[in-house]
Write an enzyme that holds these catalytic residues in place. Structure first.
Site, mmCIF file in Angstrom:
data_model
loop_
_atom_site.group_PDB
_atom_site.id
_atom_site.type_symbol
_atom_site.label_atom_id
_atom_site.label_comp_id
_atom_site.label_asym_id
_atom_site.label_seq_id
_atom_site.Cartn_x
_atom_site.Cartn_y
_atom_site.Cartn_z
ATOM 1 N N ASP A 367 0.864 -1.164 0.000
ATOM 2 C CA ASP A 367 0.000 0.000 0.000
ATOM 3 C C ASP A 367 0.912 1.230 0.000
ATOM 4 O OD1 ASP A 367 -2.434 1.278 0.078
ATOM 5 O OD2 ASP A 367 -2.474 1.395 2.256
ATOM 6 N N ASP A 565 -1.791 -2.371 6.065
ATOM 7 C CA ASP A 565 -2.418 -2.162 7.363
ATOM 8 C C ASP A 565 -3.079 -3.475 7.799
ATOM 9 O OD1 ASP A 565 -4.855 -1.589 9.071
ATOM 10 O OD2 ASP A 565 -3.908 0.372 9.097
ATOM 11 N N ASP A 569 -6.353 -3.785 5.475
ATOM 12 C CA ASP A 569 -5.918 -4.640 4.367
ATOM 13 C C ASP A 569 -6.019 -6.123 4.704
ATOM 14 O OD1 ASP A 569 -5.234 -2.527 2.620
ATOM 15 O OD2 ASP A 569 -3.366 -2.211 3.699
#
Length: 674
Positions: A367, A565, A569
């Site tokens: 990310d 995360d 995620d």
């Protein structure tokens, strides 16, 4: 503190369970020295391996002294091996302890027979006993296991240090302002504790008074001191560097960071990887292999030489030289060391299979926000597109809606509005729009905060040139919509983390392709990717898109690691071959992911890969040694090279067996992170 020590104790037992003698750990040292007292007279009064030396320490009845001392030594010094063998047989997992128990039992029982034949039988000739071999065998085994247990204990030394970080007591600030020293076990959540400079912080908590710099190196591996102010979190076990602070306790006992980490590490060490299951299986077969080879060698040498003393010596040597223990400990010791080192450096391995899989990773997907960038946004531009609304009014509307969110972009807008003294209100009916933004009511009017993808999808007009200009500068751009009309926008910049560029370069040097996955717009994503050297970029993604992209890459036979995360995620982390939750902080237990990175440092991704490589290398070395040692040593003990004069005595066999395990333990202990 008691809890932490118990956690450490449990952990220590867990990685010794292969040995079948963890509960004898404290006895080996004492038993060795007591047995030495009994063994010295036996060695002096017995012929060395049947050979009468020029000097003899014998006297009438000395053979009875040898018998009595040998019997005491057999039952006292040999007890750990006899009871260990009994335990192994009871669990139907005969191993090293059973082999040693068989070896010393055969030596003792045959020596009793020899004593009877030499003293009470009318048969002519002398029957050689094995009392000398029995004494040296037990001594060497006790010494070897004492050294080995120390080496095994050191394998988890980093975790042991963590368990000792918490102090036994703390200074509690009472309601009347008085200070009172209390036991750690008496501290409760919401209590206030005072910590002076240089002292260890007793529990996880929030600073309510004072400011300081904290040394977290022993807790999370953070090498630099971390500046902490009022309302900042602190971790129990870290050291207060400067200034007296008062801390409001947020977690005690099992809920504390250190206890969570040790619990996760303990669990990981108990879960067996596929490589360990294989080595356990081979170690199990090795027992039967040694017994069969020992019996065959006895029969063969009886047929060749018809010398029961020599044939029996071969049998005993085979039994004591075989070491399934070296094979059984080859992986657990390395695991104990690697998981402890990882935890000590803020890399918490929850799933041990991931250490093996890491060798085959093709893609690392990340990310953007919070992983590659700081996630600390600054507002660089905001503007109204409606004549009757000022720029500050637009900022106020943005801040009102975002005040209900804890997203980094939202926090940045609210903080910026406060710094500009722009007032904002509490909205009503605020709802999150996944992958887009949010909506809510302000003064009975519905407003939406969206990204550019939403505008394109719903064909809403906006200033494309302004968007391109700001996006190419690396800004994340949000739009404010009222009645399907774009009435304002805000552009926020984020800083790339210092270590991100080096991390990308390190991945590429390992032939691993970094991939950026982000919900941000294409322009921003590519601007950040270009600066970092990432060529594979997927932007404007919905949360579910990340999971499907991982699936696509995997369908082509690729191994994928996802870094993100641990909460937001979670589906992607679960879908990936290895899921890494980054920036977990003290919430290590609630995150998804096979690996938890406590800090938000991208270089820890590479540190994990390095630790995995080093761990696997040590495992392979230990497996080769454990298997190779037995493949060579057992035939030698059986007398395979007797025709060239190479014959191993039981005592030499015992030395080699003890050394084989110590070497495995020392090799595991030399494992390093870098």
């Amino acid at each position: 503190m008691n809890h932490s020590n118990q956690m450490h104790h449990d952990n220590h037992e867990s990685h010794n369970h292969h040995s079948g003698h963890a509960h004898h750990h404290g006895n080996f040292k004492v038993k060795f020295f007591v047995s030495l007292i009994f063994a010295i007279p036996i060695i002096l009064l017995s012929p060395l391996m049947g050979i009468n030396l020029p000097f003899q320490f014998t006297f009438p009845g000395s053979e009875w002294v040898v018998l009595i001392l040998s019997t005491i030594l057999f039952f006292y010094g040999g007890k750990p091996f006899l009871s260990g063998g009994k335990d192994e047989i009871a669990t139907k997992k005969p191993g090293m302890m059973t082999l040693v128990a068989l070896g010393i039992s055969v030596a003792y029982i045959y020596s009793l027979y020899a004593f009877y034949m030499n003293n009470f039988s009318s048969a002519t000739g002398h029957t050689m006993d094995f009392f000398w071999e029995l004494a040296t065998l037990i001594l060497i085994m006790l010494l070897g296991h004492w050294i080995e247990m120390n080496a095994v204990g050191n394998a988890g030394d980093a975790l042991k240090k963590m368990a000792e970080l918490l102090p036994n007591s703390a200074i509690k600030v009472m309601d009347n302002g008085q200070r009172e020293e209390v036991k750690i076990s008496d501290i409760m959540t919401d209590d206030i504790v005072e910590v002076k400079a240089g002292e260890s912080i007793p529990t996880d908590g929030i600073i309510v008074q004072g400011q300081t710099s904290i040394d977290e190196s022993l807790v999370t591996g953070e090498s630099k001191k971390v500046q902490k102010n009022q309302n900042d979190n602190v971790i129990g076990g870290s050291i207060n560097g400067s200034g007296t602070i008062q801390v409001k306790v947020t977690a005690v006992g099992e809920d504390g960071y250190l206890s969570q980490v040790m619990g996760l590490v303990n669990q990981a060490q108990n879960d067996k990887s596929s490589a360990e299951l294989l080595s356990d299986k081979v170690a199990g077969y090795l027992f039967y292999f040694a017994v069969i080879v020992g019996v065959i060698s006895f029969i063969v040498w009886m047929l060749i030489q018809n010398d029961v003393d020599f044939a029996l010596e071969r049998l005993v040597t085979v039994l004591v030289i075989a070491c399934p223990h070296a094979l059984g400990l080859a992986i657990p010791l390395v695991t104990a060391r690697s998981t402890s080192i990882g935890a000590h450096n803020g890399l918490i391995i929850k799933n041990r299979e991931s250490v093996e899989i890491a060798q085959h990773i093709d893609y690392v997907m990340m990310d953007k926000t919070g992983t590659l960038t700081e996630g600390n946004f600054s507002v660089n531009h905001y503007e109204s597109f409606k004549n009757d609304l000022s720029n500050d009014t637009i900022l106020s509307l943005f801040a009102s809606l975002e005040s209900q969110s804890n997203h980094p972009l939202a926090i940045s807008i609210v903080d910026f509005a406060k710094s500009k003294n722009v007032s904002f209100t509490n909205p009503q009916d605020v709802n999150n729009i996944p992958g887009v933004g949010l909506e809510g009511l302000i003064d009975n009017k519905t407003y939406k905060i969206t990204n550019v993808s939403y505008l394109d999808k719903h064909k809403l007009n906006y200033d494309d040139d302004l968007f391109t200009k700001l996006a190419q500068q690396g800004n994340s751009i949000s739009y404010l919509i009222e009645d399907q009309q774009v009435i304002g926008m805000i552009a926020q910049g984020d800083q790339i983390k210092e270590s991100s560029k080096q991390m990308v370069a390190d991945l590429l040097s390992r032939n691993i392709t970094p991939v950026m996955l982000t919900g941000d717009n294409n322009e921003v994503a590519h601007a950040v990717a270009k600066e970092l050297g990432i060529s594979d970029v997927h932007a404007q993604l919905m949360p579910e898109d990340k999971e499907s992209i991982i699936k696509d890459y995997q369908s082509n036979g690729n191994k994928v690691m996802m870094v993100g995360d641990g909460i937001n995620d979670a589906p992607s982390l679960i879908r990936a071959d290895i899921g890494i939750a980054i920036g977990a902080g003290t919430d290590v237990a609630v995150d998804s992911g096979d690996i938890i990175l406590v800090k938000s440092n991208p270089s820890d991704i590479v540190h994990f890969l390095t630790l995995s490589n080093n761990t696997m290398r040590k495992m392979v070395q230990n497996l080769w040694w454990g298997a190779g040692y037995n493949i060579v040593a057992v035939p030698l003990a059986a007398g395979a090279l007797a025709f060239v004069g190479l014959i191993l005595s039981p005592a030499v066999g015992a030395i080699l067996m003890s050394l084989s395990t110590v070497i495995v333990a020392i090799n595991a202990f030399t494992l390093k992170l870098k």
